[in-house]
Motif scaffolding. Sequence first.
Motif, PDB file in Angstrom:
ATOM      1  N   ALA A 108       0.846  16.977   7.513  1.00 38.75           N
ATOM      2  CA  ALA A 108       2.179  16.456   7.213  1.00 38.75           C
ATOM      3  C   ALA A 108       2.116  15.539   5.996  1.00 38.75           C
ATOM      4  N   GLY A 109       3.179  15.565   5.203  1.00 39.84           N
ATOM      5  CA  GLY A 109       3.329  14.621   4.105  1.00 39.84           C
ATOM      6  C   GLY A 109       2.513  14.955   2.876  1.00 39.84           C
ATOM      7  N   ASP A 110       2.184  13.914   2.127  1.00 40.28           N
ATOM      8  CA  ASP A 110       1.508  14.027   0.835  1.00 40.28           C
ATOM      9  C   ASP A 110       0.077  13.541   1.002  1.00 40.28           C
ATOM     10  N   PHE A 111      -0.884  14.408   0.724  1.00 38.50           N
ATOM     11  CA  PHE A 111      -2.283  14.017   0.914  1.00 38.50           C
ATOM     12  C   PHE A 111      -3.065  14.027  -0.396  1.00 38.50           C
ATOM     13  N   ALA A 112      -2.347  14.074  -1.506  1.00 40.34           N
ATOM     14  CA  ALA A 112      -3.026  14.046  -2.803  1.00 40.34           C
ATOM     15  C   ALA A 112      -3.607  12.658  -3.059  1.00 40.34           C
ATOM     16  N   GLU A 113      -4.667  12.619  -3.865  1.00 40.17           N
ATOM     17  CA  GLU A 113      -5.283  11.344  -4.213  1.00 40.17           C
ATOM     18  C   GLU A 113      -4.469  10.668  -5.314  1.00 40.17           C
ATOM     19  N   GLY A 114      -4.587   9.344  -5.389  1.00 43.85           N
ATOM     20  CA  GLY A 114      -3.880   8.585  -6.415  1.00 43.85           C
ATOM     21  C   GLY A 114      -4.404   7.170  -6.487  1.00 43.85           C
ATOM     22  N   PRO A 115      -4.260   6.505  -7.620  1.00 43.16           N
ATOM     23  CA  PRO A 115      -4.806   5.142  -7.776  1.00 43.16           C
ATOM     24  C   PRO A 115      -4.136   4.125  -6.863  1.00 43.16           C
ATOM     25  N   ASP A 116      -2.905   4.395  -6.437  1.00 41.42           N
ATOM     26  CA  ASP A 116      -2.198   3.443  -5.588  1.00 41.42           C
ATOM     27  C   ASP A 116      -2.276   3.824  -4.117  1.00 41.42           C
ATOM     28  N   ARG A 117      -3.198   4.695  -3.775  1.00 42.60           N
ATOM     29  CA  ARG A 117      -3.309   5.171  -2.402  1.00 42.60           C
ATOM     30  C   ARG A 117      -4.707   4.899  -1.853  1.00 42.60           C
ATOM     31  N   GLU A 118      -4.785   4.793  -0.543  1.00 42.09           N
ATOM     32  CA  GLU A 118      -6.087   4.714   0.103  1.00 42.09           C
ATOM     33  C   GLU A 118      -6.108   5.714   1.248  1.00 42.09           C
ATOM     34  N   GLU A 119      -7.301   6.089   1.633  1.00 41.29           N
ATOM     35  CA  GLU A 119      -7.434   7.070   2.701  1.00 41.29           C
ATOM     36  C   GLU A 119      -8.369   6.552   3.771  1.00 41.29           C
ATOM     37  N   VAL A 120      -8.087   6.953   5.000  1.00 42.39           N
ATOM     38  CA  VAL A 120      -8.952   6.651   6.134  1.00 42.39           C
ATOM     39  C   VAL A 120      -9.414   7.989   6.700  1.00 42.39           C
ATOM     40  N   VAL A 121     -10.721   8.172   6.809  1.00 43.33           N
ATOM     41  CA  VAL A 121     -11.274   9.476   7.174  1.00 43.33           C
ATOM     42  C   VAL A 121     -12.194   9.337   8.377  1.00 43.33           C
ATOM     43  N   LEU A 122     -12.094  10.294   9.286  1.00 44.04           N
ATOM     44  CA  LEU A 122     -13.014  10.396  10.410  1.00 44.04           C
ATOM     45  C   LEU A 122     -13.568  11.814  10.436  1.00 44.04           C
ATOM     46  N   ARG A 123     -14.902  11.944  10.451  1.00 43.21           N
ATOM     47  CA  ARG A 123     -15.545  13.249  10.540  1.00 43.21           C
ATOM     48  C   ARG A 123     -16.472  13.249  11.755  1.00 43.21           C
ATOM     49  N   ASP A 124     -16.358  14.279  12.558  1.00 44.30           N
ATOM     50  CA  ASP A 124     -17.264  14.476  13.692  1.00 44.30           C
ATOM     51  C   ASP A 124     -17.749  15.918  13.612  1.00 44.30           C
ATOM     52  N   ALA A 125     -18.883  16.118  12.954  1.00 41.68           N
ATOM     53  CA  ALA A 125     -19.367  17.474  12.691  1.00 41.68           C
ATOM     54  C   ALA A 125     -19.703  18.224  13.978  1.00 41.68           C
ATOM     55  N   THR A 126     -20.220  17.494  14.967  1.00 36.19           N
ATOM     56  CA  THR A 126     -20.610  18.153  16.217  1.00 36.19           C
ATOM     57  C   THR A 126     -19.409  18.766  16.912  1.00 36.19           C
ATOM     58  N   ARG A 127     -18.315  18.034  16.970  1.00 34.54           N
ATOM     59  CA  ARG A 127     -17.100  18.527  17.635  1.00 34.54           C
ATOM     60  C   ARG A 127     -16.208  19.334  16.702  1.00 34.54           C
ATOM     61  N   GLY A 128     -16.547  19.381  15.427  1.00 36.81           N
ATOM     62  CA  GLY A 128     -15.705  20.099  14.476  1.00 36.81           C
ATOM     63  C   GLY A 128     -14.379  19.407  14.242  1.00 36.81           C
ATOM     64  N   VAL A 129     -14.401  18.065  14.230  1.00 37.07           N
ATOM     65  CA  VAL A 129     -13.174  17.282  14.072  1.00 37.07           C
ATOM     66  C   VAL A 129     -13.161  16.621  12.703  1.00 37.07           C
ATOM     67  N   TYR A 130     -12.011  16.692  12.053  1.00 30.88           N
ATOM     68  CA  TYR A 130     -11.802  16.020  10.768  1.00 30.88           C
ATOM     69  C   TYR A 130     -10.400  15.417  10.778  1.00 30.88           C
ATOM     70  N   LYS A 131     -10.325  14.126  10.471  1.00 34.51           N
ATOM     71  CA  LYS A 131      -9.028  13.455  10.405  1.00 34.51           C
ATOM     72  C   LYS A 131      -8.960  12.657   9.103  1.00 34.51           C
ATOM     73  N   ARG A 132      -7.830  12.769   8.435  1.00 35.74           N
ATOM     74  CA  ARG A 132      -7.631  12.000   7.207  1.00 35.74           C
ATOM     75  C   ARG A 132      -6.187  11.510   7.172  1.00 35.74           C
ATOM     76  N   VAL A 133      -6.035  10.218   7.046  1.00 37.39           N
ATOM     77  CA  VAL A 133      -4.704   9.609   6.948  1.00 37.39           C
ATOM     78  C   VAL A 133      -4.597   8.932   5.588  1.00 37.39           C
ATOM     79  N   ILE A 134      -3.525   9.213   4.854  1.00 38.79           N
ATOM     80  CA  ILE A 134      -3.323   8.674   3.506  1.00 38.79           C
ATOM     81  C   ILE A 134      -2.280   7.563   3.587  1.00 38.79           C
ATOM     82  N   LEU A 135      -2.636   6.417   3.018  1.00 35.62           N
ATOM     83  CA  LEU A 135      -1.766   5.244   3.068  1.00 35.62           C
ATOM     84  C   LEU A 135      -1.324   4.842   1.669  1.00 35.62           C
ATOM     85  N   GLN A 136      -0.122   4.320   1.594  1.00 38.56           N
ATOM     86  CA  GLN A 136       0.402   3.746   0.359  1.00 38.56           C
ATOM     87  C   GLN A 136       1.223   2.525   0.750  1.00 38.56           C
ATOM     88  N   ASP A 137       0.837   1.372   0.232  1.00 41.24           N
ATOM     89  CA  ASP A 137       1.515   0.118   0.604  1.00 41.24           C
ATOM     90  C   ASP A 137       1.535  -0.070   2.119  1.00 41.24           C
TER      91      ASP A 137
END
Length: 815
Positions: A328-357
Motif C-alpha cells: 500500500a502507498g508509496d514505497f519509493a526512496e527519498g531524502p526526506d523519508r526513512e524506512e523500517v525493515v524487518l527480515r526473517d529469512a527462515t520464515r520467509g518474512v519481509y516487512k518494510r514501512v516507509i515514513l515521512q514526517d
Amino acid sequence: MAQKLVIIGNGMAPGRMLEELFERAPGLYDVTIFNAEPRVNYDRIMLSPVLSGEKTYEDIIIHGDDWYEEHGVTLHRGAKVAKIDREAKAVTAENGVTASYDRLVIATGSSPFIIPVPGHDLPGVLAYRDLDDVDRMLKIAEGQGHAVVIGGGLLGLEAAYGLKQRGMSVTVLHLMDTIMERQLDPAAAYLLEKALDERGIEIITKANTKQILGSGKVEGVELEDGRIISADMVVMAVGIRPAAALAKDAGLETNRGIVVDDGMATSDPAIFALGECAEHRGVCYGLVAPLYESAGVLADRLAGGAAEYKGSHVNTKLKVTGIKLFSAGDFAEGPDREEVVLRDATRGVYKRVILQDNRVIGAVLYGDTADGAWYFDMLKRGTDVSEMRETLIYGQAYQGGAAADPAAAVAALPDDAEICGCNGICKGKIVTAIKDKGLTSLDDVRAHTKASASCGTCTGLVEQLMALTLGDAYNPAAVQPVCGCTDLGHDDVRRLIRAKGLKTIPAVMQELEWKTSCGCAKCRPALNYYLVCDWPGEYADDYQSRFINERVHANIQKNGTYSVVPRMWGGVTSSKELRAIADVVDKYEIPTVKCTGGQRIDMLGVKKEDLPAVWADLGKAGFVSGQAYAKGLRTVKTCVGSDWCRFGTQDSTGLGIRLEKFMWGSWTPAKLKLAVSGCPRNCAEATCKDIGVICVDSGFEIHFAGAAGLEIRGTEVLGMVKTEDEALEHIVALTQMYREQGRYLERIYKWAKRIGYDEVRAQIMDDADKRKAYFDRFVESQKYAQVDPWSERVSGKDKHEFKPMAVVGQTEPAE
C-alpha cells in the motif's frame, strides 16, 4: 411515480451502488441494466481462482437471477450499448433494444491493452478481463502445452498461477527489472519471484517482446534479444484503458477516462460514470476498494444526498494460494523519508514501512500480512507514529513493548477501518450488522455483509470482530451440543478430556455431567474417537461404541449381507492376489465382485457368519483389511507415474504405496482418502481428495481439503516440497493436525475451512518444529493402530459378534 435509472454495465461497482441505493431509497427508481456479457453480476476479482480451478463461476456470482427479480430490475444480457442519445435521454443497444432514462450511469469498465507487435491478432493471443477470457484460456489449457504471459503485474501473475494449476508450463515475460514494480520494492519482488519459481512458473525480467510467432495460430514469442519461447497460448496482461469511447461519442468530457466530479457526475448532470471507466481528479482506479467507495457516494447522490468522493488510497493483495503479500502507498526512496525493515529469512518474512514526517506513507509486507489493515489505516489517516517508532515494525499487537491480545488490536481500529479489501467492508458495517441482525456465525456475517466471502484472507479479522462484539455469547464454531446427552460441544468435550486427564467413557460422562447413564449412539462413537486419539496405548478402543460397519469390519448392505474390500497398496495387485480373491468368491458363493473408485476390488453379498472365514482365506494370501468402512485412512489412489507413463514426472505409484503402508490403520475424525498423480494431468484425481499430491518436475505439490461427495469442491494448495521424504512428513503431519483438531465425523475440508487454510499452512509448511511434533505423535500412535482387525477377529477376538443368533450361548466344542 418511479424515476427511470439506466445503467450501462453490470460489473462490481454498479452492483454495489445498486445495493446501497436500494437500502437508502427503495422504490425510488425503475432500474434497467444493459450488460454486454450474457450473464448476471459476478465477482471479477475472483477470476483467478476460477482459472486455477479453486472456484467455479457459480461460486463467484454476486447477484443471481432472484436478486434482480426481487428488486424489479430489468437486466438485458448480451446487450452492448451502441449509442447514447442525450437529447432524447435514451440508450440503444446493438441488438436494437432501447430504454429511456431520467438518470444514466455509465459503468463500461476498461479494455485490456494489447501490445501492437506483429502477430498480436493470431488465434491464441488472449486478454484477461472477464469470464469469457477465462473460458477461452481453459479450452486451450485442456491440451496442456506452454503458456506465455506478457506482463508481470498483479493480473499477469494471477493468470500465470491459474494456468500452471491447469497443467500448463508457464513463462512470464516482464519488461521491467522486477515483477509488480508498481506495488513491490525489489526485496519483496525477489521473494515473490522465488516463490513463483518454486511453483514451477518461469519469470523472465527485462524481456521486451519483438513479435508473436505462428502460422494460423500462436506458436511462440520472440524477444528483442533474439530469444524464442514456444507457446500454445499468449496472455496479454500489460495494462488496461478506461472504456470511454461511448461517452466520448455522446459528447461527454473525457480525458483518459470519463471525467467526473466529486459526486461522480459527468459534464451532463443527468449522467454519471462509475468504475474503471471514470476519471476522478485525474486518476482512474483499477482496484475494487476505491470503486466501492465511489459507488457509495453515487448511491447517496442518486438517493438525494450530497456525499462527496475525495479519492482513495489503494492496497494490493495477490490471489495466489499460499503466498501472502500486501502493498500500500508509496514505497519509493527519498531524502526526506526513512524506512523500517524487518527480515526473517527462515520464515520467509519481509516487512518494510516507509515514513515521512513520522507518518506512514507506504508499506510492503511479504510472508506475514496480518498487520496490513493496521498500517493501511494509519496511512489513510496520517497518524503520527513517533511514540511507537521503536516497535512499529513488529505490528499492532506489540505496541507498548510486549505482545498484546490480538482482539485488543482489533478493538482499537476505528469504525471506518477497512477489514475486507475485496468487498470494501469496514469495521463499523460488520459490527452494526452483527448487532442489528443478531448474527452469530461467520457464515451469517458473510451472507449479510460479504466480509471474507471472496479471497478469505480477512477471515481472522472478521472472527476477532465477532468475538469483540458478541463477548461471552460468541462461540467461534457456532457450537451445537454433541447430542442430547450433554450441553457441551465437541471442542469443549475434547478440551476437557485432555485437561482433566479423562481416559474412559464412564469417566468422561461422570466428570462432564452427562445427562444419561450410558450415552447414546451419537455421543459414544465421538467419545471413543477422542479417547483413542488423545490417549493412544492407554485407552482400549471400545468396539461397541462404533457404528455397525466398524464393529464388524465390513460394510452392511441393504439386504443384510456385507461387502468385503481387501487393501491393495496404491491400487496395485498381482495375479496371485487376483487368484486368491477368485477362490474366495467361488468358495463362499459371493454374488457380486466390483472394482471400486479407489482402485480396489469389492466383494458384495457376504453373509455375516462367513466374514471370519473370508478374512482368514484372504489373510493367507497376504491381504489385510482395506478398512472401506473406517473413520480413518481408506485408499491412496495412484496413476502409473514415471515408471510407465510418458508424461509422468515422479514415481506416483511408489509414493502412493509408501504413504498407504505408512498410514494404514490410522484413525481420523471421518474417512480420509488420498491420491497421488504423476503429473499435472492429474489422472488420479488428486485435486478432489482429502489430501492429494500432484507430481511435477521440481517435486511434489501437496493439496488438501477437497471433496467429491454430497459437496463438490476442489482442493486448496498446502505447498510444494522437493522430495518424497518431505512429502511423507508433511502429509502425515497434516493428518495428525486434523486428527487432533477435527470434530468427530467432520471431513477434512470442513475442518480446514473452519480453522482457516492459512492457519493449516502456517503450522505445516512454515513451522518445522510443529510439523515434526505432529509427525512424531502420528508415528507413536501407529504402534497401537496398525493392527489388522480382520486378523484379530480371525484369532477369536469378539468372535460372538459373527455367530448367528440361533447358536449364541451354545456350548463351544472342545478344541
